[in-house]
Design a protein around this motif. Structure first.
Motif, short mmCIF file in Angstrom:
data_model
loop_
_atom_site.label_atom_id
_atom_site.label_comp_id
_atom_site.label_asym_id
_atom_site.label_seq_id
_atom_site.Cartn_x
_atom_site.Cartn_y
_atom_site.Cartn_z
N HIS A 1 0.90 -1.14 0.09
CA HIS A 1 0.01 0.10 -0.06
C HIS A 1 0.74 1.25 -0.20
N PRO A 2 2.05 1.39 0.67
CA PRO A 2 2.62 2.64 0.43
C PRO A 2 3.38 2.96 -0.46
N ILE A 3 3.67 1.97 -1.44
CA ILE A 3 4.40 2.49 -2.50
C ILE A 3 3.63 3.15 -3.48
N LYS A 4 4.32 4.24 -3.88
CA LYS A 4 3.74 5.19 -5.13
C LYS A 4 3.45 4.28 -6.52
N LEU A 5 2.18 4.51 -7.06
CA LEU A 5 2.05 3.86 -8.39
C LEU A 5 3.23 3.59 -9.28
N LYS A 6 3.98 4.86 -9.39
CA LYS A 6 4.95 5.18 -10.23
C LYS A 6 6.11 4.25 -10.04
N ASP A 7 6.28 3.94 -8.73
CA ASP A 7 7.54 3.07 -8.15
C ASP A 7 7.14 1.59 -8.28
N LEU A 8 5.84 1.33 -8.40
CA LEU A 8 5.50 -0.14 -8.44
C LEU A 8 6.15 -0.96 -9.55
N THR A 9 6.77 -2.05 -9.25
CA THR A 9 7.44 -2.89 -10.31
C THR A 9 6.77 -4.35 -10.30
N THR A 10 6.97 -4.87 -11.38
CA THR A 10 6.67 -6.17 -11.79
C THR A 10 7.28 -7.16 -10.78
N PRO B 1 2.21 -2.90 -14.45
CA PRO B 1 3.30 -3.84 -14.13
C PRO B 1 2.91 -5.30 -14.08
N CYS B 2 1.51 -5.43 -13.88
CA CYS B 2 1.00 -6.73 -13.79
C CYS B 2 1.22 -7.53 -15.11
N ASP B 3 1.38 -6.69 -16.04
CA ASP B 3 1.34 -7.36 -17.62
C ASP B 3 2.33 -8.49 -17.68
N ASN B 4 3.27 -8.40 -16.95
CA ASN B 4 4.71 -9.34 -16.88
C ASN B 4 4.53 -10.22 -15.70
N VAL B 5 3.55 -10.22 -14.72
CA VAL B 5 3.65 -11.24 -13.82
C VAL B 5 3.26 -12.50 -14.29
N GLU B 6 4.01 -13.49 -13.76
CA GLU B 6 3.65 -14.79 -14.38
C GLU B 6 2.97 -15.53 -13.10
N LEU B 7 1.81 -15.71 -13.19
CA LEU B 7 0.80 -16.53 -12.01
C LEU B 7 0.61 -17.92 -12.48
N VAL B 8 0.89 -18.72 -11.39
CA VAL B 8 0.61 -20.10 -11.56
C VAL B 8 -0.82 -20.40 -11.42
N ASN B 9 -1.56 -20.70 -12.62
CA ASN B 9 -2.85 -20.79 -12.40
C ASN B 9 -3.41 -21.99 -11.38
N TYR B 10 -4.35 -21.29 -10.82
CA TYR B 10 -5.11 -22.29 -9.74
C TYR B 10 -6.01 -22.93 -10.40
N LYS B 11 -5.87 -24.36 -10.23
CA LYS B 11 -7.02 -25.23 -10.77
C LYS B 11 -7.92 -25.68 -9.63
N GLN B 12 -9.20 -24.80 -9.99
CA GLN B 12 -10.12 -25.36 -9.00
C GLN B 12 -10.42 -27.07 -9.05
N ALA B 13 -10.65 -27.50 -7.92
CA ALA B 13 -10.66 -29.03 -7.64
C ALA B 13 -12.20 -29.38 -8.42
N GLU B 14 -12.14 -30.38 -9.07
CA GLU B 14 -13.41 -30.66 -9.90
C GLU B 14 -14.48 -31.28 -8.89
N HIS B 15 -15.49 -30.96 -9.11
CA HIS B 15 -16.59 -31.68 -8.30
C HIS B 15 -17.10 -32.65 -9.12
N LEU B 16 -17.22 -33.82 -8.49
CA LEU B 16 -17.59 -35.05 -9.18
C LEU B 16 -18.90 -35.34 -8.83
N PRO B 17 -19.94 -35.97 -9.74
CA PRO B 17 -21.09 -36.36 -9.35
C PRO B 17 -21.06 -37.74 -8.59
N LEU B 18 -21.88 -38.17 -7.80
CA LEU B 18 -22.12 -39.36 -7.18
C LEU B 18 -22.58 -40.50 -8.11
N SER B 19 -21.97 -41.71 -7.64
CA SER B 19 -22.67 -42.80 -8.66
C SER B 19 -24.05 -43.16 -8.14
#
Length: 340
Positions: A97-106, A146-164
């Motif tokens: 929060h205290p960082i100036k927008l212009k000083d924020l880096t990737t 600066p977020c344009d070059n951020v490499e975010l590890v994709n979060y894979k949501q747990a798959e909801h399975l149907p009951l047999s």
């Protein structure tokens, strides 16, 4: 030359387009764009910001900008509980929060996000800072996002399975013999979200005309409006559901903890593995049965209150893939039988 609300967009000698406007304090500001339309879009955004009380102060800190951005762009269109979550994610960014927008880096953002241990939270916090900085770029408070070059590890949501089918039968039997189990039977029989099922009142059930009105939901133990416009719906009351409600009655649940405890007890009695299923699996089971019974896709989408048909289609596609495997067995059987 093009004009918008008395502002003329002119072409500069360097090929860019330019115009200017005055804020509420009478201070003059310039707007530039690579094309005439680009300049017009930025001008409209700047005038909108002025109307929202956001001045062209390029010395915002990230915290100041996140607060302004949330109040001006998120609060007017988000539901109360959703906006509350937005503010929670903004607070999670407090070290920056205290960082100036212009000083924020990737790199600052990248390292901060990596330090968040939970993939789901990391993804949501990234969505907040990226959305805010995109708007800051369009407002010309930063020269780049600066977020344009951020490499975010994709979060894979747990798959909801149907009951047999066998699991479903065991679950129904256990739920019928557990006080309050009607909640999960309604989810299974009608395809409702857990918040929608919890919010049902006697007046929402029309036994005479076999209809259920889904017009509210529980979110974080608070009664709220439906998730989307598509979620606000009137659906058929199926006979199996009507019989269960008449037999067991609707139930009032005190809080999320009580509901989770109920789910756990029913799963234990039905020998349903908790690490494999969640209560949302009941809704997925309903969608799966609709696909197996060849109920029209659009009809199922309406019953389940999906705003995006792709969500419903994903359930149908899984069933079709399983069906394809069974059908392919017929070909193998044919050749095994007649070509020996």
């Amino acid at each position: 030359m093009r004009k918008y609300k008395g502002k003329t967009i002119k072409k500069r000698a360097d090929g860019r387009y330019w115009t200017r406007y005055y804020d509420k304090e009478g201070k003059q500001h310039s707007v530039y764009g690579k094309t005439q339309n680009d300049c017009l879009v930025k001008l409209k955004q700047a005038l909108k910001d002025c109307a929202n009380g956001i001045t062209a102060n390029k010395q915002f800190t990230l915290g100041e900008w996140l607060t302004k951005w949330a109040e001006a762009y998120k609060k007017p269109k988000q539901k109360k509980n959703t906006y509350k979550k937005t503010l929670e994610h903004i607070r999670a960014l407090k070290p920056l929060h205290p960082i100036k927008l212009k000083d924020l880096t990737t790199l600052m953002i990248q390292e901060f996000l990596i330090a968040i241990p939970y993939g789901n939270k990391r993804k949501k916090v990234y969505g907040i800072i990226n959305g805010a900085l995109k708007k800051a770029y369009r407002c010309e408070y930063v020269r780049r996002n600066p977020c344009d070059n951020v490499e975010l590890v994709n979060y894979k949501q747990a798959e909801h399975l149907p009951l047999s089918i066998d699991e479903e039968k065991r679950f129904v039997k256990a739920a019928e013999n557990e006080k309050g189990g009607i909640l999960f039977l309604i989810m299974l029989y009608q395809g409702l979200r857990i918040g929608e099922a919890r919010a049902l009142l006697e007046e929402d059930i029309d036994f005479e005309h076999s209809k259920i009105s889904v017009n509210k939901t529980f979110t974080n133990n608070v009664l709220d409006t439906p998730k989307t416009d598509a979620s606000n719906r009137v659906i058929p009351l199926f006979k199996v559901t009507a019989d269960a409600i008449k037999k067991l009655g609707l139930w009032r649940y005190k809080n999320d903890k009580q509901v989770y405890g109920l789910w756990k007890r029913i799963c234990e009695k039905a020998e349903i593995p908790e690490d494999k299923y969640t209560s949302h699996s009941l809704r997925v089971t309903f969608g799966t049965r609709c696909a197996e019974w060849k109920i029209d896709l659009k009809t199922c989408q309406k019953w389940m209150g999906h705003a995006d048909a792709q969500i419903t289609l994903n359930i149908y596609m899984k069933v079709r893939q399983e069906f394809e495997v069974k059908e392919s067995d017929k070909i193998d059987t044919y050749f095994d039988t007649y070509y020996e």
